[in-house]
Structures are given as C-alpha cells and as structure tokens.
Design a protein around this motif. Structure first.
Motif, short mmCIF file in Angstrom:
data_model
loop_
_atom_site.label_atom_id
_atom_site.label_comp_id
_atom_site.label_asym_id
_atom_site.label_seq_id
_atom_site.Cartn_x
_atom_site.Cartn_y
_atom_site.Cartn_z
N MET A 206 34.50 35.40 31.35
CA MET A 206 34.77 36.41 32.38
C MET A 206 33.87 36.21 33.60
O MET A 206 34.30 36.38 34.75
N ASP A 207 32.61 35.81 33.36
CA ASP A 207 31.71 35.57 34.48
C ASP A 207 32.18 34.39 35.32
O ASP A 207 32.16 34.44 36.56
N ASP A 208 32.62 33.31 34.65
CA ASP A 208 33.10 32.14 35.38
C ASP A 208 34.40 32.46 36.12
O ASP A 208 34.65 31.95 37.22
N ALA A 209 35.23 33.29 35.52
CA ALA A 209 36.47 33.69 36.18
C ALA A 209 36.17 34.46 37.46
O ALA A 209 36.83 34.27 38.49
N PHE A 210 35.16 35.33 37.42
CA PHE A 210 34.79 36.07 38.62
C PHE A 210 34.23 35.12 39.68
O PHE A 210 34.53 35.26 40.87
N ASP A 211 33.42 34.14 39.26
CA ASP A 211 32.88 33.16 40.21
C ASP A 211 34.02 32.41 40.89
O ASP A 211 33.98 32.16 42.11
N ALA A 212 35.04 32.03 40.12
CA ALA A 212 36.18 31.30 40.69
C ALA A 212 36.93 32.17 41.69
O ALA A 212 37.32 31.72 42.77
N LEU A 213 37.12 33.42 41.32
CA LEU A 213 37.84 34.36 42.19
C LEU A 213 37.08 34.58 43.49
O LEU A 213 37.64 34.51 44.59
N ARG A 214 35.79 34.81 43.37
CA ARG A 214 34.97 35.07 44.55
C ARG A 214 34.89 33.84 45.45
O ARG A 214 34.99 33.94 46.67
N SER A 215 34.71 32.66 44.84
CA SER A 215 34.60 31.44 45.62
C SER A 215 35.88 31.16 46.40
O SER A 215 35.86 30.76 47.57
N HIS A 216 37.04 31.39 45.75
CA HIS A 216 38.31 31.15 46.42
C HIS A 216 38.48 32.12 47.60
O HIS A 216 38.93 31.71 48.69
N ALA A 217 38.12 33.38 47.41
CA ALA A 217 38.23 34.35 48.49
C ALA A 217 37.34 33.97 49.66
O ALA A 217 37.76 34.05 50.83
N ARG A 218 36.13 33.50 49.37
CA ARG A 218 35.22 33.09 50.44
C ARG A 218 35.73 31.87 51.17
O ARG A 218 35.69 31.80 52.40
N SER A 219 36.24 30.90 50.43
CA SER A 219 36.71 29.67 51.06
C SER A 219 37.92 29.94 51.95
O SER A 219 38.13 29.24 52.95
N GLN A 220 38.71 30.95 51.61
CA GLN A 220 39.89 31.30 52.41
C GLN A 220 39.57 32.41 53.42
O GLN A 220 40.46 32.81 54.18
N ARG A 221 38.35 32.88 53.41
CA ARG A 221 37.91 33.96 54.30
C ARG A 221 38.84 35.18 54.16
O ARG A 221 39.33 35.73 55.14
N ARG A 222 39.02 35.57 52.92
CA ARG A 222 39.88 36.70 52.62
C ARG A 222 39.12 37.72 51.78
O ARG A 222 38.08 37.41 51.19
N LEU A 223 39.66 38.92 51.74
CA LEU A 223 39.04 39.96 50.93
C LEU A 223 39.23 39.67 49.45
O LEU A 223 40.32 39.27 49.01
N LEU A 224 38.17 39.89 48.68
CA LEU A 224 38.22 39.63 47.25
C LEU A 224 39.33 40.45 46.58
O LEU A 224 40.06 39.94 45.72
N ASN A 225 39.49 41.68 46.99
CA ASN A 225 40.50 42.53 46.38
C ASN A 225 41.92 42.02 46.65
O ASN A 225 42.79 42.11 45.79
N ASP A 226 42.15 41.47 47.85
CA ASP A 226 43.47 40.94 48.17
C ASP A 226 43.81 39.73 47.30
O ASP A 226 44.94 39.59 46.80
#
Length: 255
Positions: A206-226
C-alpha cells in the motif's frame, strides 16, 4: 399604533427574519434602518455592518440618500459607523457634525450629511462578545436630537440585531467548515481506494502504491485526488496502472 406596539412589531420583524434558518443579512439591515426613525423619533437611520475577516462589509439606510452616503463611507472609512464606539447608549451623546473635529476626521462624510439636512449623529454599536461588528447610526437635526431613553432603546435594537447577525455568521462558518471536512474525507477515501487498485494490479504494498500514485500526479502536474479518481473509475493512464510497469514510480523518480 402605540409606541409599545411599534417596539414589539420591530422586534418581531427582526426575529422573524431568522425563522426560516439563517437571516438574510441585507434584509435584516434594511429592516432595522427602515424602522428606527419612526420608533426613535429621528430624521433618518443607517446600519453599517463590518463583520471582519472575509465577510463583506455592508450598509443600509432608511432612505436612498442615506444609503448612498453610507455605501460611499464604507470606501472612505469615514463617518460614525466606523471605528471604536461607546458600548453604553447613555454615554453615546449626539455628535454635532458641523464642528472642527468632525470636519477634520470625516472630510467627505460631513459635507454630504449636512447637505442632506442632518446636523447631529449618534452611533450605537453592534456588539458581540469579542468585538464590534458595526453600528446603528441615527441622524437628526437640532430640533429632534434623540433623548437618552431613545438612545437606550436604539441600543437594545442594535444589540438584538448584532446577536442575530453574529449567529448567522457563525452558522455560515460552520457550514463552510463542514463542507471542507466532507471534501477532505471524500478525497481521502478516493485516494485509499486508488491505492488498493494499484496495489492489486501491480502487486505493490500500500505504501508503494501511494508512492506510485503521488509520483505520477507530480510528473503530470495534476492534483493527487484527480489522478486517484481516474484510477478508481478505470480511466487512468496505463503507464500508472499497467502491471508490467515495473516498480512504483515514486521510487523511480527518487521521491
């Protein structure tokens, strides 16, 4: 109608503005300004409401000329509706407008008020436990300066109105906070659901899944929730959800 009936009618009207929930601020201000001259035996009245914070300052008058004067005074920060006020109606003596101190402190307000025929003003504060949120302003000429009893009665009206408006402001702030908390909770639920989807599809913790989600949002400059919402709805970028995508993006990006 007797004076007692007039007084009761005003209080009933002010109380009635809140019977369907939070009172309409503009309606309450207009009601107090409109009813005060006849009840307190003055030429005109206005109510200046300055709740502070992000809430909008407002003003209303018993006639169009006084309303315009007080609206302009809000931008000037002049007049008896602004600044510190005495909280004892018996000490709030009528102030003569046509004197040097008043002209010096209110250089735009005084000429306009005098031109309307008002020679004296009384400011009765709208007081709540921690601050003053405005004033009921009574306008008169030399022949109908309000008596001590009239000023005390006006202060009672101001006190009642202040409590009504303050409760309305607190209720609105409570609704805003509740809405913010609901949005935050909803966002957190979506993120947890997205973590579960990624953890299952990519065999991640679950921790790695959150890291992947957060990293993707940052790389796309998008909101994590979106991004999380897209994962939950099955509309996310395959680069994020593809089981063959390697380890979590957050580790690849060094975050």
């Amino acid at each position: 109608m007797t004076p007692q009936q007039q007084l009761a009618d005003v209080f009933v009207a002010l109380a009635g503005s809140a019977t369907e929930g939070s009172p309409d601020v503009s309606e309450t201000l207009a009601l107090l300004a409109d009813r005060s001259p006849a009840l307190l035996q003055v030429r005109a009245a206005s109510v200046v409401y300055t709740p502070g914070g992000r809430a909008k300052a407002r003003a209303s008058g018993s006639d169009p000329d006084v309303t315009r004067l007080e609206h302009e005074a809000l931008s000037w920060q002049e007049g008896p509706g602004h600044g510190p006020h005495r909280t004892d109606a018996h000490l709030a003596a009528p102030l003569p407008l046509d004197d040097t101190p008043r002209r010096r402190h209110w250089p735009r307000y005084v000429p306009r008020a005098l031109a309307l025929g008002h020679t004296h003003v009384v400011a009765l504060p709208l007081v709540v436990p921690d601050r003053t949120i405005g004033a009921l302003v009574l306008f008169s000429d030399r022949g109908n300066v309000p008596s001590t009893d009239a000023r005390a009665l006006g202060q009672s009206l101001a006190d009642f109105t202040a409590v009504t408006l303050h409760r309305a402001q607190e209720a609105e702030q409570g609704r805003t906070l509740t809405s913010q908390l609901e949005r935050a909770l909803s966002s957190r639920v979506v993120i947890e659901q997205a973590k579960g989807v990624l953890a299952t599809r990519r065999s991640l913790t679950m921790d790695d899944a959150f890291d992947a989600l957060r990293s993707h949002a940052r790389s796309q400059r998008r909101l994590l929730n979106d991004v999380a919402r897209e994962v939950v709805d099955g509309q996310a970028d395959p680069a994020l959800t593809d089981p063959t995508g390697g380890g979590p993006e957050g580790h690849d990006s060094g975050t």
